[in-house]
Design an enzyme around this catalytic site. Structure first.
Site, PDB file in Angstrom:
ATOM      1  N   GLY A  72      12.591   9.426 -20.177  1.00 37.00           N
ATOM      2  CA  GLY A  72      13.455  10.551 -19.815  1.00 37.00           C
ATOM      3  C   GLY A  72      13.111  11.064 -18.430  1.00 37.00           C
ATOM      4  O   GLY A  72      11.945  11.248 -18.110  1.00 37.00           O
ATOM      5  N   THR A  94       7.564   2.436 -22.418  1.00 34.42           N
ATOM      6  CA  THR A  94       8.434   1.418 -23.025  1.00 34.42           C
ATOM      7  C   THR A  94       9.055   0.507 -21.974  1.00 34.42           C
ATOM      8  O   THR A  94       9.416   0.946 -20.892  1.00 34.42           O
ATOM      9  CB  THR A  94       9.538   2.131 -23.830  1.00 34.42           C
ATOM     10  OG1 THR A  94       8.906   3.022 -24.717  1.00 34.42           O
ATOM     11  CG2 THR A  94      10.383   1.156 -24.603  1.00 34.42           C
ATOM     12  N   GLU A  97       8.430   7.283 -29.551  1.00 38.69           N
ATOM     13  CA  GLU A  97       7.010   7.499 -29.904  1.00 38.69           C
ATOM     14  C   GLU A  97       6.623   6.667 -31.129  1.00 38.69           C
ATOM     15  O   GLU A  97       5.747   7.055 -31.895  1.00 38.69           O
ATOM     16  CB  GLU A  97       6.690   8.973 -30.153  1.00 38.69           C
ATOM     17  CG  GLU A  97       7.159   9.947 -29.094  1.00 38.69           C
ATOM     18  CD  GLU A  97       6.901   9.481 -27.689  1.00 38.69           C
ATOM     19  OE1 GLU A  97       5.854   8.879 -27.442  1.00 38.69           O
ATOM     20  OE2 GLU A  97       7.775   9.695 -26.833  1.00 38.69           O
TER      21      GLU A  97
END
Lengths: 467, 195
Positions: free
Chosen positions: A178, A139, A421
């Site tokens: 993350g 992303t 996702e």
């Protein structure tokens, strides 16, 4: 033991242990799960102050310490079965997240599924020994679910046999992965591949971002934490700006698509294979929805059995709030949904493993079904579970607002599943594309298989029941 | 050639058929709307965007059907095991199905699967199912088998001693580390002295 809750258990018409065995998949699996849970609960290394009373930095610190301990203990106890690792990890984490989460659930699975044999030999031992700490950088600041719109570039230079990675615009900076901010030293970077002057779309590249000795960012890499979020306080979601970062040709994941040393591009058998890791995570999210919703129901229903409030009949003692029909109407359909999610989570996981087994053998015929099913079920379950957790919180009156109820933590930890996702509405539209295509095929007389096979059936076989 | 099937609101297999029919209808409707839009010389992309509400609704109905069918199939597998467990799981599944019909009654009415009086009947049946489940509610959440350490919730404790643990937890708040917080001396005392 509170007398109300004791009485509830005495009045039940069935033995919950039998149902637990069904949920676990057998009595032996229940026994082993409990054994693993006891290993964590009885371990002083995992005892710490309630995270709710710590600052974000302290929470990150405690989470890294716990994750490091967890890895050592998994080795020490010789736990290697994926289901058992999952059990062990979930009890260590509790309702929180861990900074190594993406390393486990995305980085290593991507290496496993998209590396050539040679790459596998080189990278997997490094990843499994945690010398390489990885994340999955897809992303960008300006681009999310629509991954064809990603802007990061990887341009092949045949003179040095390297890819040159760049973040050409502010909106192309990788944002959200993350563990990217402070924890990871490598990232799988999704970038538009350019070779011989042509763009060949999105491909995955193993990109070193920090020195494996000093952990300092490497030249051309601008990396850091993106700041506090709605939840996930223990995780260093990060940003990554790449400025002419050079990586060897071997760092492109080449199981399917390839770039030859001279820059010749070899196409993959299916474009969807690049998104394989996302499909895996979407499939697993169905089970996660079951866990988040069943935990919330457990809290709200036990509390509703203990809490007494107001009066049903004048002069009588305050009844348990679970006796109010309106309370039952809030909670019992969610309880039924939690059970449904549990069984469907198992089904989705099995379906993923079955179809990905075929894919590994070169059969891609069921890939569109897997793609559509995982996208739709991920969106369906996360929307329902997210709203359900909040309804459980509100079923606990004012006390549901306290962090000691755990419901706020479950909610903020679960909420991002509606967007990560794949944003849910976009996921539903992806499923719709498959449904419309299948409908047209059925109308054309083709025989459909899988979950859409009902579109072949005549629609006149059912009628309302007369009252 | 086969006879039409009647929806029986107490039968899981019959309700699975109803969910299937609803999904089929909504997929058909979305596909036909898309096709009609295309005939008005719109581009594929515009036609898609102008029907995205119907398309999301069709996907949702499809997923709902897949969910309920999988749930129902699982319960059939438990059939030959413990009768009491099978009975409570069937009640749960029926509640799931009828609650879904009540929430999406517009779809089921539009598809001609139920009539308005039947919806009132479903509402009554739902209330009955809530009462049936009431004695087993705690046991049903116990079966998820979450230990207190995993839930980390004062409200959801297995022993039900909620208030005792809430009070213990509150005492550990960092604001309670001292009897008087330093902000009192830093800000409130000077303020009081100025007024």
């Amino acid at each position: 033991m509170n007398p109300d809750i004791s009485r509830e258990r005495e009045n039940a018409s069935f033995n919950p242990e039998i149902l637990t065995n069904i949920l676990d998949g057998g009595a032996e699996k229940t026994r082993r799960r409990r054994e693993i849970e006891s290993l964590v609960i009885g371990d002083p290394d995992f005892q710490h102050e309630d995270l709710n009373f710590l600052s974000r930095s302290e929470r990150y610190d405690a989470a890294v310490r716990k994750s490091a301990q967890m890895i050592l203990k998994l080795r020490e106890y010789g736990i290697s079965d994926p289901e058992e690792i999952y059990s062990y990890k979930s009890i260590v984490k509790g309702v929180y997240q861990e900074p190594f989460g993406v390393h486990f659930v995305m980085f290593i699975p991507t290496l496993n599924s998209q590396c050539t044999a040679e790459q596998h030999k080189k990278w997997i031992p490094l990843a499994e020994s945690f010398r390489m700490l990885g994340t999955y950088a897809q992303t960008e600041l300006g681009h999310g679910t629509h991954i064809r719109g990603l802007e990061t570039t990887a341009t092949y230079d045949p003179s040095t046999q390297e890819f040159v990675l760049n973040s050409p615009t502010i909106s192309s900076i990788k944002w959200w992965p993350g563990g990217l901010g402070k924890t990871s030293n490598h990232a799988i970077v999704l970038a538009q591949l350019y070779t011989q002057g042509k763009c060949h779309g999105l491909h995955a590249f193993i990109t070193p971002i920090r020195c494996m000795k000093t952990h300092m960012p490497l030249p051309g890499v601008v990396v850091g934490d993106i700041g506090p979020k709605f939840g996930f306080d223990e995780v260093d979601n990060g940003y990554l700006k790449l400025e002419n970062v050079r990586i060897p040709r071997e760092n492109m994941l080449m199981k399917y698509a390839k770039v030859e040393p001279d820059g010749t591009y070899v196409k993959p058998p299916s474009d969807k294979l690049t998104y394989g890791t996302m499909v895996f995570i979407r499939s697993m999210i169905v089970g996660e929805s079951a866990r988040a919703l069943s935990k919330s129901c457990t809290i709200a229903i036990r509390y509703s059995a203990v809490r007494h409030q107001s009066e049903l009949r004048p002069g009588e003692p305050e009844p348990q709030i679970l006796d109010y029909q309106a309370q039952q109407y809030k909670l019992f359909p969610l309880l039924a949904t939690a059970y449904a999610f549990h069984f469907v989570g198992q089904y989705m996981s099995k379906t993923y493993h079955r179809i990905s087994g075929y894919i590994n053998q070169g059969d891609f015929s069921e890939l569109p079904e897997l793609h559509a099913l995982s996208a739709g079920l991920k969106a369906f379950t996360t929307w329902v579970a997210n709203a359900g957790i909040e309804l459980c919180r509100m079923s606990c009156g004012g006390h549901g607002y306290s962090r000691c109820s755990s419901l706020p933590d479950i909610y903020v930890t679960f909420t991002p599943t509606c967007t990560y996702e794949g944003e849910n509405t976009v996921m539903m539209l992806q499923t719709a594309r498959y449904l419309v295509k299948s409908y047209k095929q059925a109308r054309a007389g083709q025989q459909l298989t899988g979950t859409v096979s009902y579109l072949n059936e005549p629609q006149s076989r059912i009628q309302p029941l007369s009252v | 050639s086969s006879q039409p099937t009647v929806v029986n609101i107490n039968d899981l297999a019959s309700l699975v058929e109803a969910y299937k029919f609803r999904a089929s209808k909504l997929v058909e409707m979305a596909s036909k709307n898309l096709q009609a839009e295309l005939q008005h010389s719109k581009s594929n992309e515009d036609a898609w965007n102008n029907n995205s509400i119907d398309l999301v609704r069709a996907s949702d109905a499809h997923c709902h059907y897949v969910f309920f069918k999988t749930y129902s199939d699982k319960i059939m597998c438990v059939k030959h095991g413990d009768t009491a467990v099978h009975s409570v799981l069937s009640t749960l599944a029926l509640l799931y199905a009828l609650h879904g019909v009540a929430l999406n009654s517009g779809d089921f009415l539009q598809a001609g699967l139920f009539t308005v009086p039947q919806l009132a009947q479903i509402s009554q049946r739902l209330k009955g199912l809530l009462s049936e489940l009431r004695p087993n509610a705690v046991a049903l959440v116990d079966a998820f088998d979450y230990r207190d350490e995993m839930l980390n919730s004062a409200l959801g404790r297995y022993d039900g001693n909620v208030y005792e643990h809430m009070f213990e937890w509150a005492k550990r708040s960092p604001l309670n580390h001292t009897e008087v917080h330093e902000s009192h001396h830093k800000y409130l005392k000077p303020l009081q002295s100025k007024l």
